[in-house]
Design a protein around this motif. Structure first.
Motif, PDB file in Angstrom:
ATOM      1  N   VAL A 189       0.864  -1.187   0.000  1.00  0.00           N
ATOM      2  CA  VAL A 189       0.000   0.000   0.000  1.00  0.00           C
ATOM      3  C   VAL A 189       0.897   1.233   0.000  1.00  0.00           C
ATOM      4  O   VAL A 189       1.693   1.439   0.925  1.00  0.00           O
ATOM      5  CB  VAL A 189      -0.940   0.015   1.228  1.00  0.00           C
ATOM      6  CG1 VAL A 189      -1.768   1.298   1.238  1.00  0.00           C
ATOM      7  CG2 VAL A 189      -1.854  -1.206   1.210  1.00  0.00           C
ATOM      8  N   ILE A 190       0.766   2.051  -1.033  1.00  0.00           N
ATOM      9  CA  ILE A 190       1.687   3.177  -1.222  1.00  0.00           C
ATOM     10  C   ILE A 190       1.212   4.466  -0.556  1.00  0.00           C
ATOM     11  O   ILE A 190       1.986   5.403  -0.391  1.00  0.00           O
ATOM     12  CB  ILE A 190       1.921   3.445  -2.718  1.00  0.00           C
ATOM     13  CG1 ILE A 190       0.595   3.787  -3.415  1.00  0.00           C
ATOM     14  CG2 ILE A 190       2.593   2.250  -3.375  1.00  0.00           C
ATOM     15  CD1 ILE A 190       0.745   4.323  -4.807  1.00  0.00           C
ATOM     16  N   ALA A 216      -4.839  14.588   8.637  1.00  0.00           N
ATOM     17  CA  ALA A 216      -3.679  13.811   8.190  1.00  0.00           C
ATOM     18  C   ALA A 216      -2.731  13.525   9.344  1.00  0.00           C
ATOM     19  O   ALA A 216      -2.225  12.409   9.496  1.00  0.00           O
ATOM     20  CB  ALA A 216      -2.946  14.558   7.079  1.00  0.00           C
ATOM     21  N   GLY A 217      -2.490  14.524  10.187  1.00  0.00           N
ATOM     22  CA  GLY A 217      -1.592  14.342  11.319  1.00  0.00           C
ATOM     23  C   GLY A 217      -2.088  13.300  12.296  1.00  0.00           C
ATOM     24  O   GLY A 217      -1.313  12.483  12.810  1.00  0.00           O
ATOM     25  N   HIS A 218      -3.389  13.282  12.561  1.00  0.00           N
ATOM     26  CA  HIS A 218      -3.960  12.316  13.492  1.00  0.00           C
ATOM     27  C   HIS A 218      -3.905  10.887  12.940  1.00  0.00           C
ATOM     28  O   HIS A 218      -3.751   9.931  13.697  1.00  0.00           O
ATOM     29  CB  HIS A 218      -5.403  12.684  13.834  1.00  0.00           C
ATOM     30  CG  HIS A 218      -5.516  13.789  14.844  1.00  0.00           C
ATOM     31  ND1 HIS A 218      -5.254  15.104  14.533  1.00  0.00           N
ATOM     32  CD2 HIS A 218      -5.832  13.769  16.169  1.00  0.00           C
ATOM     33  CE1 HIS A 218      -5.416  15.860  15.609  1.00  0.00           C
ATOM     34  NE2 HIS A 218      -5.766  15.076  16.612  1.00  0.00           N
ATOM     35  N   LEU A 219      -4.049  10.758  11.624  1.00  0.00           N
ATOM     36  CA  LEU A 219      -4.010   9.427  11.021  1.00  0.00           C
ATOM     37  C   LEU A 219      -2.581   8.924  10.843  1.00  0.00           C
ATOM     38  O   LEU A 219      -2.308   7.729  10.976  1.00  0.00           O
ATOM     39  CB  LEU A 219      -4.707   9.454   9.664  1.00  0.00           C
ATOM     40  CG  LEU A 219      -6.221   9.668   9.675  1.00  0.00           C
ATOM     41  CD1 LEU A 219      -6.719   9.886   8.251  1.00  0.00           C
ATOM     42  CD2 LEU A 219      -6.936   8.483  10.305  1.00  0.00           C
ATOM     43  N   GLN A 220      -1.667   9.853  10.551  1.00  0.00           N
ATOM     44  CA  GLN A 220      -0.287   9.483  10.240  1.00  0.00           C
ATOM     45  C   GLN A 220       0.377   8.714  11.380  1.00  0.00           C
ATOM     46  O   GLN A 220       1.147   7.776  11.150  1.00  0.00           O
ATOM     47  CB  GLN A 220       0.525  10.751   9.958  1.00  0.00           C
ATOM     48  CG  GLN A 220       1.873  10.486   9.330  1.00  0.00           C
ATOM     49  CD  GLN A 220       1.809  10.453   7.814  1.00  0.00           C
ATOM     50  OE1 GLN A 220       1.339  11.394   7.203  1.00  0.00           O
ATOM     51  NE2 GLN A 220       2.257   9.370   7.225  1.00  0.00           N
ATOM     52  N   LEU A 273       1.696   5.803   6.701  1.00  0.00           N
ATOM     53  CA  LEU A 273       1.712   5.850   5.243  1.00  0.00           C
ATOM     54  C   LEU A 273       1.559   7.297   4.793  1.00  0.00           C
ATOM     55  O   LEU A 273       1.006   8.126   5.535  1.00  0.00           O
ATOM     56  CB  LEU A 273       0.555   5.028   4.661  1.00  0.00           C
ATOM     57  CG  LEU A 273       0.660   3.505   4.728  1.00  0.00           C
ATOM     58  CD1 LEU A 273      -0.699   2.882   4.420  1.00  0.00           C
ATOM     59  CD2 LEU A 273       1.709   3.003   3.739  1.00  0.00           C
ATOM     60  N   PRO A 274       2.019   7.636   3.597  1.00  0.00           N
ATOM     61  CA  PRO A 274       1.748   8.986   3.083  1.00  0.00           C
ATOM     62  C   PRO A 274       0.241   9.222   2.998  1.00  0.00           C
ATOM     63  O   PRO A 274      -0.508   8.350   2.534  1.00  0.00           O
ATOM     64  CB  PRO A 274       2.379   8.961   1.689  1.00  0.00           C
ATOM     65  CG  PRO A 274       3.399   7.872   1.743  1.00  0.00           C
ATOM     66  CD  PRO A 274       2.840   6.833   2.666  1.00  0.00           C
TER      67      PRO A 274
END
Length: 393
Positions: free
Chosen positions: A142-143, A173-177, A182-183
């Protein structure tokens, strides 16, 4: 000899051009690539060899001879990895896994009852974790993850405002990262939908289009010359707040007569509830009444189609686009809306402007945003033509 930075950059750019040429024109030979982009055959052969080593390109055997030895044909390896696309909608979450050409491998829709940032973030993590279990092995796994959000997203990918979710200034994005590692790419859901239809759907062969995401509200993604038009603050496309009727219904923005109060999924369901004196939760319920021959349902859809056409006529006159694509939930009623909508466009738009404008319903249906979101990590991954095999799914 030392390779300068400029030479490295040129090589990287050329490799990207070669890869993109293979993707767009496959199957083709090294000689075909050389002729198409103007690089000499030795340079093309060297770059193709690197792409084969990185497993982004494969050889599939000989093509037809033009007099000499049969050329070896090349294909883009769409199965080199996967991308995840997420469409955060007001009532549910749609997650898809696609190959590198945007073909859906898996998908899952999950109801959303709690719109708090913590709950939705946890639901995204949980759904992605479940849908990625036991994927077939690929060179790159998964890219990355792309997410469409129903609200304003700034140039730093911060969710500035998502009124229907009750979000303000949230770093999704920050909370998921932290957990997904992953990007992650975030954009407005209508922008993602526009890219989805441009790359994989109704707008595949167009350069200029307006994609309308019509659900609880109306948003748009505007593509000009093949690129998203974002506006000075990254907030372009809030067409749902065009004033269509000066003394029309009160909109959540505080204005009266906004287009989305008259032509959105919510407008349709609110008016249906007023007609039948009971809550109507989905477009499918209204369409079922049409199938039963209910004249009130037919009249209601004609009225929504007329109001939809008024706003579309404004877009035709202002933007003169090559194509307008109507997507999200309201597109499910496309067949019932079309006649009144087109009649309204014809009566209210300038004839020279509408002459070359096609109006279509989304070819990808309610998956436009999810597929467009998935394309974001794919585009970033393929733009880095120096990628090397690192992981397996």
């Amino acid at each position: 000899m030392k390779i300068t930075g400029d030479q490295q950059l040129i090589k990287k750019m050329n490799k990207g051009i070669v890869l993109d040429t293979i993707r767009q024109m496959q199957p083709l030979s090294r000689a075909d690539i050389s002729a198409a982009i103007g690089l000499n055959k030795a340079t093309v052969s060297s770059l193709v060899a690197e792409l084969i080593d990185s497993q982004l390109v494969t050889e599939i055997g000989p093509g037809e001879s033009s007099g000499g030895r049969k050329p070896t044909l090349l294909l883009f390896n769409k199965q080199a990895g996967y991308a995840v696309g997420v469409d955060i909608r007001v009532h549910d979450l749609l997650v898809v896994i696609v190959d590198l050409e945007g073909h859906i491998i898996r998908e899952q829709s999950t109801p959303l009852a709690d719109y708090t940032t913590e709950s939705v973030t946890n639901q995204i993590k949980s759904t992605i974790s479940k849908i990625c279990v036991d994927l077939p092995a690929t060179p790159y796994g998964v890219i990355g993850i792309g997410i469409g959000v129903p609200g304003l997203v700034d140039e730093t990918q911060q969710v500035v405002s998502a009124p229907n979710l009750g979000w303000n200034n949230f770093d999704l994005a920050g909370h998921l990262q932290q957990e997904l590692a992953l990007p992650i790419y975030i954009d407005n859901e209508a922008n993602a939908g526009a890219i989805g239809e441009k790359l994989y759907g109704a707008g595949l062969h167009t350069s200029d289009l307006v994609y309308l995401s019509i659900g609880v509200g109306i948003g748009s993604g505007i593509v000009v010359g093949g690129q998203l038009y974002r506006g000075t603050s990254n907030f372009s496309g809030e067409v749902g707040h065009m004033t269509i009727a000066e003394n029309g219904p009160l909109c959540r923005c505080g204005n009266h007569g906004c287009w989305e109060t008259l032509a959105s999924e919510k407008a349709l369901l609110d008016q249906a509830a007023a007609i039948w004196g009971e809550q109507v939760s989905t477009i499918e319920e209204v369409l079922a009444k049409v199938e039963e021959g209910n004249s009130q349902a037919v009249t209601l859809l004609n009225e929504i189609g007329t109001q939809l056409g008024i706003g579309l006529a404004n877009l035709v006159n202002i933007l003169n686009p090559e194509m307008i694509v109507i997507g999200n939930r309201l597109s499910l009623a496309g067949k019932q809306l079309e006649q009144a909508m087109l009649h309204s466009i014809k009566n209210r738009s300038l004839s020279y402007h509408r002459k070359k404008t096609q109006v279509e319903f989304a070819k990808l249906g309610i998956r436009s945003t999810a597929l467009g979101a998935a394309s974001m990590p794919i585009t970033a991954f393929l733009a880095d033509s120096d990628v090397s095999v690192q992981a397996e799914a």
